[in-house]
Design a protein around this motif. Structure first.
Motif, PDB file in Angstrom:
ATOM      1  N   TYR A 105       5.840  63.106 -36.863  1.00 42.22           N
ATOM      2  CA  TYR A 105       6.776  62.865 -35.777  1.00 42.22           C
ATOM      3  C   TYR A 105       6.340  61.759 -34.831  1.00 42.22           C
ATOM      4  CZ  TYR A 105       9.899  63.968 -31.950  1.00 42.22           C
ATOM      5  OH  TYR A 105      10.842  63.895 -30.970  1.00 42.22           O
ATOM      6  N   TYR A 109       3.353  52.641 -35.985  1.00 45.05           N
ATOM      7  CA  TYR A 109       2.145  52.472 -36.799  1.00 45.05           C
ATOM      8  C   TYR A 109       2.471  51.891 -38.181  1.00 45.05           C
ATOM      9  CZ  TYR A 109       0.317  55.717 -33.283  1.00 45.05           C
ATOM     10  OH  TYR A 109      -0.028  56.327 -32.110  1.00 45.05           O
ATOM     11  N   GLY A 141       0.722  53.754 -25.747  1.00 36.53           N
ATOM     12  CA  GLY A 141      -0.425  53.523 -26.628  1.00 36.53           C
ATOM     13  C   GLY A 141      -0.713  52.076 -26.974  1.00 36.53           C
ATOM     14  N   ALA A 187      -4.313  51.283 -27.283  1.00 35.80           N
ATOM     15  CA  ALA A 187      -5.143  52.170 -28.104  1.00 35.80           C
ATOM     16  C   ALA A 187      -4.738  52.184 -29.570  1.00 35.80           C
ATOM     17  CB  ALA A 187      -5.075  53.594 -27.559  1.00 35.80           C
ATOM     18  N   ILE A 237      -3.805  55.837 -24.679  1.00 34.85           N
ATOM     19  CA  ILE A 237      -3.872  56.967 -25.610  1.00 34.85           C
ATOM     20  C   ILE A 237      -2.872  56.716 -26.737  1.00 34.85           C
ATOM     21  CG2 ILE A 237      -3.568  59.452 -25.898  1.00 34.85           C
ATOM     22  CD1 ILE A 237      -4.187  59.803 -22.957  1.00 34.85           C
ATOM     23  N   ALA A 238      -3.331  56.849 -27.965  1.00 32.46           N
ATOM     24  CA  ALA A 238      -2.436  56.749 -29.107  1.00 32.46           C
ATOM     25  C   ALA A 238      -2.734  57.900 -30.040  1.00 32.46           C
ATOM     26  CB  ALA A 238      -2.618  55.412 -29.827  1.00 32.46           C
ATOM     27  N   LEU A 239      -1.708  58.511 -30.564  1.00 32.34           N
ATOM     28  CA  LEU A 239      -1.905  59.629 -31.469  1.00 32.34           C
ATOM     29  C   LEU A 239      -0.753  59.710 -32.454  1.00 32.34           C
ATOM     30  CD1 LEU A 239      -0.832  62.933 -29.837  1.00 32.34           C
ATOM     31  CD2 LEU A 239      -0.761  60.837 -28.573  1.00 32.34           C
ATOM     32  N   GLN A 240      -0.952  60.462 -33.507  1.00 23.38           N
ATOM     33  CA  GLN A 240       0.101  60.681 -34.484  1.00 23.38           C
ATOM     34  C   GLN A 240       0.181  62.170 -34.766  1.00 23.38           C
ATOM     35  OE1 GLN A 240       2.557  58.843 -36.268  1.00 23.38           O
ATOM     36  NE2 GLN A 240       3.055  60.984 -36.665  1.00 23.38           N
ATOM     37  N   GLN A 241       1.404  62.679 -34.668  1.00 17.84           N
ATOM     38  CA  GLN A 241       1.600  64.098 -34.931  1.00 17.84           C
ATOM     39  C   GLN A 241       1.583  64.378 -36.420  1.00 17.84           C
ATOM     40  OE1 GLN A 241       4.435  65.205 -36.561  1.00 17.84           O
ATOM     41  NE2 GLN A 241       4.680  67.345 -36.045  1.00 17.84           N
ATOM     42  N   GLU A 251      -2.880  64.106 -36.016  1.00 16.79           N
ATOM     43  CA  GLU A 251      -3.595  63.593 -37.199  1.00 16.79           C
ATOM     44  C   GLU A 251      -4.730  62.697 -36.737  1.00 16.79           C
ATOM     45  OE1 GLU A 251      -0.784  61.669 -39.726  1.00 16.79           O
ATOM     46  OE2 GLU A 251      -0.029  63.567 -40.521  1.00 16.79           O
ATOM     47  N   PHE A 252      -4.447  61.876 -35.754  1.00 11.44           N
ATOM     48  CA  PHE A 252      -5.526  61.199 -35.048  1.00 11.44           C
ATOM     49  C   PHE A 252      -5.185  61.210 -33.576  1.00 11.44           C
ATOM     50  CE2 PHE A 252      -2.717  57.550 -35.932  1.00 11.44           C
ATOM     51  CZ  PHE A 252      -2.667  56.932 -34.691  1.00 11.44           C
ATOM     52  N   ARG A 299      -6.584  59.039 -30.274  1.00 11.62           N
ATOM     53  CA  ARG A 299      -7.502  57.962 -29.925  1.00 11.62           C
ATOM     54  C   ARG A 299      -7.319  57.602 -28.462  1.00 11.62           C
ATOM     55  NH1 ARG A 299      -5.596  53.882 -33.254  1.00 11.62           N
ATOM     56  NH2 ARG A 299      -6.526  55.090 -34.923  1.00 11.62           N
ATOM     57  N   ILE A 300      -8.427  57.475 -27.755  1.00  9.87           N
ATOM     58  CA  ILE A 300      -8.328  56.978 -26.382  1.00  9.87           C
ATOM     59  C   ILE A 300      -9.285  55.814 -26.223  1.00  9.87           C
ATOM     60  CG2 ILE A 300      -9.810  58.897 -25.612  1.00  9.87           C
ATOM     61  CD1 ILE A 300      -8.356  58.507 -22.831  1.00  9.87           C
ATOM     62  N   GLU A 354     -12.401  58.769 -30.756  1.00 10.91           N
ATOM     63  CA  GLU A 354     -11.442  59.415 -31.649  1.00 10.91           C
ATOM     64  C   GLU A 354     -11.472  60.922 -31.395  1.00 10.91           C
ATOM     65  OE1 GLU A 354      -9.361  57.928 -33.786  1.00 10.91           O
ATOM     66  OE2 GLU A 354     -10.115  55.892 -33.531  1.00 10.91           O
TER      67      GLU A 354
END
Lengths: 923, 159
Positions: free
Chosen positions: A215, A243, A718, A721, B54-58, B69-70, B72-73, B112
């Motif tokens: 998601y 991404y 983001g 980052a 901050i980047a992340l993936q659900q 899943e990741f 990252r800050i 991470e």
């Protein structure tokens, strides 16, 4: 225009609107849930309450529902007066009683109409101390995620699914506060338009399953205006990326094309873009048939060596890629060495259609306009499977009788329930003459299945009934049995009496006479139909740019067969194939021979195909979501799609590969083709039929209030980052010199031309319901104008094309079956067939036989059957279908694992062992 | 007058000042009281983050839980404002008093998930998001969250 007063302020509103619509059009934020501009009002949610006053003296007023109240001149309303505001807040409070409070793990969060409305009415504190009702969810298949606890019982889902899209397997169940929206039991939703529930549902009950499994919030997606490549209709889409992956495809509103809805092929068919088998670098074939990844500069050098003057060069374009790519390729090799890559028989059909559209006397309607037809004749086309979104439009056309009855009774059309109850089951007539049963049969007045030649004969007989002067149709009627004669008379009488008759046909039957017959009926109606009738003719075409590349065709161009012949004569040393899998265009044997005769095969493609894996040099191309391009839809609308994100590594747009090659070869004129707009302009200048394509969308130098248009929302997160794992030093944002859009959040979104809308968002309106802020009025065209430009005039009054040969009556030979092409929404189209969600719904390649034939061949459903054509055995799974015409066998077209079969051939059939998994990937 | 007041300056780093538990230093990702990852990858921290670091993936786990899943800050961008902690609906992100993050190489400031996860619930000992929210996960059926009735029988017509 009536004037209404809202909080003592006067507003001029369109006649016949309801107050909710009028408020939204006037820019007043009146909360609502169940109203939908396309589906009208039912007054189910009680959210759009206002106070209505009798006159200026009335201070008390009464609460009315905006969506159920027609505007009347001088009517006085108040948004905040009396208890209206409190009423709206209380409604939300009670809707939220059972809400599961799971927004953080909800696929709708951040673009949720329920969130927006809750904030808008100011509801904050939960006062109810009782327990919440809960519901069990259902597995609704690979496309839709179900979370029933989030439901607010607005009934939009069933109103869309059942009333609008004609689905049968979703319903409202149980009673009072137990109301449940789902299927009778777990299972994949049957409708081809189920994916729209994701956008129709104002909360998170129905969400996009592939998206929810990986998601990304709406605010984190980078998106750009795009056009669906799943069929030739050219629906407008909004692909969203994060991404480097295509996360989802949403509908992009176009009032003349797809309106608010897409089909499931379009919505879920785009994830082939994320296929991990797609190459990232050019590949040079080694002697042991493996590929070495090389730098693109080296690939161009290799190409230059292979394309030096004197070397015999040819190229094959593709109907699934842009005009620009095809044009450049043709310019590179010269038109006498260029084929547009359409299968030979199909090219003839599309050319015939293109001729009729250009020179015929009957207008081709936009998809929206087909909804206004009062009598529809579908001739030889399974619309739901070849042009799915058009089927949804045709479903609306049969409601015109109801609308007419309502207008007679002075019931406004937005009174949805009243209009439906008034007409009950009465529908405007639709007649379907097809090769087998079709998913539209449930709304057809009459259906008949015939083999293509008989469909054409029937079409001619109908034309002759309407206008006896249609040449070559004498005695056509007598060839049919009395029952069919009666049907022909019924259809022609019905069409003759229609104000807006519509004839739908296309390449689906792969029969020139069917196409001709459809055109003859439409033009006969124009001369002999009802007075002042608005006769329409719509053709379904196979691929996204079928019409575009056909409009580019000129005498000098050669066909695929010519290419094969030239290769056989040893006259092709280097063959460049752009985004085309030749094995889908002709028999395997023919293509094998062609490719073996070519010394240097260069294939540019975005997906892995059998053709690509034979190439000496494979170049990774960009998909629709990674590049710009102009496509011409089946109605003749040129539309531009823009890259939502940049292609990874050394993938590149086909047009850019070819430009680089042309420049490296120092070909004349290529040095002036640095930018995409220059290529479009050159293409427009070259082909008279495509003169207007530059107007399809603003050029790269367009600025919105002096700024570029952002692809990212203002809350794109983001940035510092997302690439930090590679390097903590952030690169410069990529520059986009080819489009007016930017790869950043900076710029201005709003009030730009409709063709450049990258996402819809407005303060307080985070969901897609914010669309009305971009429309000229709620439910109307985009304020910036409709996207795309018609390159074919709606009514080009020329002479009808000359007649083709009359079809002969089909008589099956003994022990032979005539092959009928049958299409499937999931799997028949090449690109979407690579998408995981679509693959889950794709059936094995099949052949459909009548029960009698199956018994004769001692076959039953699920058995294997061999079709032998051109020295190739094709194993298909038997399905028994009572609607297949006698002596015919319907075969699935294009499904993965199936081999190419020539149309309209008669074949011998024999039993075969079917392998356990013949649905193998064709990569 | 200041001559007679006690100096506030301490000989840092030899002498460490007292930092309250609520002091805003770097972030950690905590676990719920049952020892499972608290972060549900809702993306609210990323959206709240002023420098967008901050980047992340659900992703969705087999048991139905959402997880990053990741995650990252980029601490070289972080301004320790604490908005991510405030935005976090599951109490997963918590700021701790550790602010001493000196690196010669900026790349080492990129943390991470594995660098951020700690083995406990941090400042909030009892909160478990999934016990409150209605989403069904393995081990917690529909109707078992806070204040919920068992699932309704849609075939019943009783009031």
């Amino acid at each position: 225009m009536p004037t209404i007063y809202i909080d003592d302020e006067a507003y001029q509103v369109p006649e016949g609107d309801n107050v909710l619509q009028a408020c939204l059009s006037a820019g007043i934020d009146l909360p609502y849930f169940c109203w939908h501009p396309e589906m009208g009002s039912v007054g189910a949610c009680r959210q759009c309450a206002l106070v209505q006053y009798r006159d200026a003296e009335d201070t008390r007023g009464r609460i009315v529902m905006g969506c159920m109240t027609p505007v009347a001149d001088g009517a006085r309303f108040s948004m905040s007066g009396g208890s209206a505001g409190e009423f709206r807040e209380n409604v939300i409070e009670s809707l939220m009683l059972n809400h599961p409070h799971d927004c953080p793990v909800c696929g709708e969060g951040g673009e949720c109409h329920l969130q927006d409305m809750t904030v808008m009415v100011g509801h904050r504190n939960r006062r109810y101390r009782g327990k919440k009702n809960t519901h069990r969810n259902q597995d609704l298949g690979p496309l839709i995620n179900h979370e029933m606890n989030r439901c607010i019982t607005c009934y939009r889902c069933t109103r869309f699914y059942n009333d609008y899209a004609g689905g049968k397997d979703l319903s409202a169940q149980a009673s009072h506060d137990h109301t449940y929206f789902g299927r009778q039991e777990d299972g994949t939703l049957e409708s081809e338009f189920a994916g729209n529930l994701v956008e129709v549902c104002p909360t998170g009950v129905f969400t996009d399953k592939p998206l929810v499994n990986e998601y990304t919030r709406k605010w984190d997606m980078q998106s750009a205006p795009s056009v669906c490549v799943g069929c030739a209709l050219g629906c407008n889409t909004l692909p969203g990326e994060r991404y480097g992956k295509l996360k989802r495809i949403h509908n992009r509103f176009n009032d003349e094309v797809n309106g608010y809805f897409l089909c499931d092929r379009g919505r879920y068919g785009g994830s082939f873009v994320n296929d991990e088998q797609r190459a990232l670098f050019p590949g040079l074939r080694q002697s042991n048939s493996t590929y070495n990844a090389i730098e693109s500069i080296k690939a161009i050098q290799t190409l230059v060596d292979w394309c030096v003057p004197g070397n015999k060069l040819a190229a094959i374009g593709s109907p699934r890629t842009s005009l620009e790519s095809n044009y450049l390729l043709q310019r590179l090799v010269g038109e006498e060495n260029f084929s547009n890559g359409i299968a030979v028989h199909e090219a003839a059909l599309i050319e015939q259609i293109s001729g009729i559209l250009q020179n015929g006397s009957v207008a081709t309607p936009s998809m929206r306009k087909t909804e206004s037809a009062d009598v529809v004749l579908v001739l030889g086309e399974d619309v739901t499977n070849t042009a799915p979104r058009l089927a949804l439009a045709l479903r609306q056309s049969v409601r015109n009788l109801a609308k007419e009855m309502a207008s007679d009774m002075k019931i406004p059309l937005w009174q949805d329930e009243a209009v439906r109850v008034l007409a009950q089951d009465q529908l405007s007539p639709m007649y379907i003459v097809a090769m087998s049963d079709t998913p539209l049969d449930d709304i057809a007045a009459q259906t008949l299945t015939l083999c293509p030649n008989d469909i054409a004969r029937m079409g001619l007989a109908i034309a002759a009934q309407i206008d006896s002067s249609v040449p070559g149709t004498e005695g056509m009627l007598e060839g049919f049995d009395t029952e069919t004669q009666k049907l022909i008379t019924q259809i022609s009488d019905s069409l003759k009496g229609a104000k807006s008759p519509l004839v739908v046909s296309g390449t689906g039957s792969q029969n020139a006479a069917v196409i001709e017959a459809a055109s003859l009926i439409a033009s006969a109606l124009q001369t002999n139909g009802a007075d002042g009738n608005d006769s329409m003719l719509s053709y379904c075409l196979p691929e996204a740019n079928s019409l575009g590349v056909t409009l580019m065709r000129n005498e000098a161009q050669i066909s695929l067969d010519d290419i094969c012949q030239r290769a056989a004569e040893g006259n092709i040393e280097t063959l460049i194939v752009a985004e085309n899998d030749l094995y889908r265009r002709a028999a395997k044997e023919q293509i094998d021979t062609l490719l073996s005769k070519v010394k240097n095969l260069v294939v540019l493609d975005a997906i892995g195909t059998p053709t690509l894996s034979q190439s000496a040099l494979a170049l990774p191309a960009a998909t629709f979501a990674e590049t710009e391009g102009t496509l011409v839809s089946s109605e003749g609308r040129a539309q531009r799609h823009y890259p939502a994100f940049l292609p990874a590594e050394q993938r590149d747009s086909t047009w850019h590969w070819i430009t680089q090659l042309g420049q490296a070869l120092a070909l004349p004129g290529f040095d002036e083709l640095d930018h995409f707009d220059q290529i479009t302009a050159a293409c427009a200048a070259e082909f008279p039929a495509l003169q207007q394509i530059c107007e399809a969308s603003p050029l790269a130098d367009f600025r919105n209030k002096g700024l570029k248009i952002p692809r990212q929302t203002h809350r794109y997160s983001g940035r510092t980052a997302m690439r930090a794992d590679i390097s903590v030093h952030e690169p410069k944002q990529p520059q986009d010199d080819d489009t007016p859009l930017s790869f950043s959040m900076e710029g201005s979104n709003g009030s730009q031309p409709g063709a450049l809308l990258p996402f819809v968002w407005s303060p307080g309106w985070n969901s897609n319901q914010s669309l009305h802020k971009f429309q000229s009025e709620a439910g109307g065209a985009l304020a910036g104008g409709t996207a795309g430009v018609r390159v074919l005039d709606p009514a080009n009054t020329g002479s009808t094309s000359k007649k083709t040969n009359l079809p002969v009556e089909s008589k099956a030979k003994k022990d032979q079956w005539q092959l009928l092409p049958l299409y499937r929404i999931f799997g028949s189209e090449e690109l979407s067939a690579h998408s995981p969600a679509i693959q889950e719904l794709t059936k094995k390649p099949f052949i459909q036989l009548t029960p009698e034939d199956a018994t004769k061949l001692k076959l039953s459903a699920g058995d294997g059957l061999t079709v032998n054509i051109a020295n190739q055995d094709c194993v298909l799974e038997v399905q028994v279908n009572t609607t297949i015409p006698r002596g015919c066998a319907g075969y699935s077209v294009g499904l993965p694992g199936a081999c190419w079969l020539p149309p309209a051939t008669s074949v011998n059939l024999g039993k075969a062992e079917i392998r356990a998994n013949s649905r193998g990937d064709d990569v | 007058m200041h001559t007679f007041t006690r100096a506030e300056t301490v000989e840092y780093p030899e002498q460490q000042p007292y930092l309250a538990p609520r002091y805003r230093g770097r972030i950690v990702l905590t676990q719920d009281p049952d020892g499972d990852e608290r972060c549900v990858a809702c993306n609210l921290c990323a959206a709240a983050c002023p420098p967008d670091c901050i980047a992340l993936q659900q992703g969705t786990r087999d048991d139905g839980r959402w997880y990053p899943e990741f995650f990252r800050i980029n601490f070289s961008r972080c301004i320790m404002c604490g908005l991510c902690e405030e935005a976090c609906p599951t109490n997963a992100i918590q700021l701790i008093p550790d602010f001493e993050m000196c690196e010669y190489d900026r790349q080492n400031m990129v943390y991470e998930k594995e660098h951020l996860m700690i083995d406990g619930p941090g400042k909030y000992h009892d909160y478990n998001f999934y016990r409150v929210a209605g989403m069904q996960i393995e081990g917690k059926d529909k109707g078992e969250a806070l204040n919920e009735n068992p699932p309704v029988d849609t075939k019943s017509l009783l009031p």
